[in-house]
Design an enzyme around this catalytic site. Structure first.
Site, mmCIF file in Angstrom:
data_model
loop_
_atom_site.group_PDB
_atom_site.id
_atom_site.type_symbol
_atom_site.label_atom_id
_atom_site.label_comp_id
_atom_site.label_asym_id
_atom_site.label_seq_id
_atom_site.Cartn_x
_atom_site.Cartn_y
_atom_site.Cartn_z
ATOM 1 N N HIS A 89 0.837 -1.213 0.000
ATOM 2 C CA HIS A 89 0.000 0.000 0.000
ATOM 3 C C HIS A 89 0.868 1.258 0.000
ATOM 4 C CE1 HIS A 89 -3.166 -2.727 2.118
ATOM 5 N NE2 HIS A 89 -2.949 -3.076 0.867
ATOM 6 N N HIS A 245 -9.433 -1.826 -4.552
ATOM 7 C CA HIS A 245 -8.291 -2.170 -3.706
ATOM 8 C C HIS A 245 -7.342 -3.138 -4.429
ATOM 9 C CE1 HIS A 245 -5.875 -2.382 -0.143
ATOM 10 N NE2 HIS A 245 -5.728 -3.669 -0.415
ATOM 11 N N ASP A 249 -3.350 -2.680 -4.869
ATOM 12 C CA ASP A 249 -2.348 -3.720 -4.592
ATOM 13 C C ASP A 249 -1.461 -3.979 -5.809
ATOM 14 O OD1 ASP A 249 -3.019 -4.333 -1.962
ATOM 15 O OD2 ASP A 249 -4.310 -6.020 -2.491
ATOM 16 N N HIS A 272 -1.377 -11.346 -4.878
ATOM 17 C CA HIS A 272 0.047 -10.991 -4.795
ATOM 18 C C HIS A 272 0.969 -12.010 -5.473
ATOM 19 C CE1 HIS A 272 -0.755 -7.505 -2.444
ATOM 20 N NE2 HIS A 272 -1.404 -8.205 -1.534
#
Ligand SMILES: [Zn+2]
Length: 304
Positions: A89, A245, A249, A272
Site C-alpha cells: 500500500h 483495492h 495492490d 500478490h
C-alpha cells in the site's frame, strides 16, 4: 547503446523524483500486530526505493522484485532473515506519486496498515512535498505482450504508451460478487478513486490466518470485515471498493519493477503471488529486449 534512431519510439524518459523533507507515520502491522514507525526520507537520484531497518543497524532492503520473500495475503521483501512486510500500500502511493528514489526507514518488521488504504500514505507524501531530481529514468515499455496464467486467473499486458490497469474479480460472497474497474494512471485519479479503497478480509478465515501468524493486527478499524452475508463494518467507501483495492495492490506490486512502466494491464482474479510472477516475467522480457537493442547496435549507422 543502440543508435538514437533505433531507440527512438521505445525510449520515453520521465523525471526521477523524491520527497522534499522527512515525514513519518506510525501504526500497527496488519499481520504481525507489531507497532512500527515509518520515516520517509529524500534519497539521491538513481538509488531507487529502499527499506532501511532502523532497528537493525540500518540494514538496507531494496524495494525490488529480487527482494520478495513472501506473497501470502501481502507482499514481503527481505534480505537474509530480515524482512519488511505488507509493503504494497505504501509502494502503491509512492508509485502513484511518481517517486523513484526514497529511503523508507522502519523500526520493525511490517509497514503500518493505518486505515487499510493508501490514503494516509498519499497525505504523508503530500505533506513531505515531491521534488524533481536532476536525472531521468527510462519508462519500461515492452514491444510484445506478456501474460501469466494460473487456472482461471491471469494477468496480461499489451504494449501501450500509457499505464492502464484493468481488474476483474469474482468472489462467491453477496457483498462482492463480480466487479471490474479500469484505472488510467494519473496521480489525481489515484488519489480520488483508488487510494481510499481499503483491504478486506473474511471472518471465516480469521482463525486460520491467526494460527498461521497472520491478521494479528487486523480489526474493524483497518480493513473491511466480511461476515458470511455482508460487510460487518460498513458503510463501504465505494460500492466496488474491493476491485479498486485490487488495483491499489497491483500498482504497489508493480513498484517492485524498480522503474516506471507503461502498458495496458488486465488482471483477472489475481493476487500478490500472480502479481509477482507477472513482474518477474515483465523483467525477463525487458532484459531480453535490452539484449536485442544491444545486438542491433553496430558500429556503422543502423540505417545505412
Ligand atoms: Zn492490499
Amino acid at each position: 547503446m543502440a543508435p538514437r534512431s533505433l531507440r527512438a519510439g521505445l525510449d520515453m524518459n520521465v523525471q526521477r523524483k523524491t520527497i522534499n523533507t522527512p515525514v513519518s507515520i506510525s501504526g500497527i502491522g496488519l499481520h504481525s500486530g507489531i507497532y512500527t514507525t515509518v520515516e520517509l526520507k529524500p534519497a539521491v537520484p538513481g538509488s531507487g526505493m529502499t527499506f532501511i531497518r532502523a532497528d537493525l543497524e540500518g540494514l538496507r532492503i531494496p524495494a525490488l522484485q529480487a527482494s520478495t520473500t513472501a506473497l501470502d495475503y501481502a507482499t514481503t521483501v527481505g534480505k537474509d532473515d530480515v524482512s519488511v512486510g505488507t509493503v504494497e500500500h505504501l509502494l502503491s502511493a509512492l508509485m502513484a506519486s511518481g517517486i523513484t528514489d526514497i529511503d523508507i526507514h522502519i523500526d520493525g518488521p511490517e509497514v503500518p496498515i493505518v486505515d487499510g488504504s493508501a490514503l494516509p500514505f498519499m497525505h504523508l507524501i503530500d505533506a513531505a512535498g515531491v521534488r524533481e531530481l536532476r536525472a531521468e529514468v527510462a519508462l519500461l515499455r515492452l514491444r510484445e505482450p506478456v501474460e501469466v496464467v494460473d487456472g482461471d486467473k491471469f494477468i496480461r499486458m499489451t504494449p501501450s504508451n500509457r499505464l492502464v490497469l484493468k481488474y476483474k474479480i469474482d468472489f462467491a460472497h453477496p457483498a462482492i460478487g463480480r466487479q471490474s474497474y479500469q484505472f488510467d494512471y494519473d496521480q489525481d485519479n489515484f488519489l480520488k478513486k483508488i487510494a481510499p479503497a481499503r483491504t478486506f478480509g473474511f471472518v471465516r478465515d480469521v482463525e486460520k490466518m491467526r494460527a498461521a501468524g497472520l491478521a494479528r493486527g487486523g480489526s474493524v478499524e483497518n480493513c473491511i470485515v466480511l461476515g458470511d452475508e455482508d460487510v460487518m463494518n460498513g458503510p463501504l467507501r465505494f460500492r466496488d471498493e474491493f476491485v479498486r483495492h485490487k488495483i491499489l495492490d497491483l500498482l504497489g506490486d508493480l513498484a517492485l519493477i524498480g522503474r516506471p512502466i507503461a502498458g495496458e494491464i488486465t488482471a483477472s482474479r489475481a493476487g500478490h503471488a500472480l502479481h509477482s510472477r507477472f513482474v518477474a516475467k515483465v523483467l525477463a522480457a525487458a532484459a531480453r529486449s535490452d539484449d536485442d537493442l544491444a545486438e542491433a547496435s553496430p558500429s556503422e549507422p543502423a540505417f545505412a
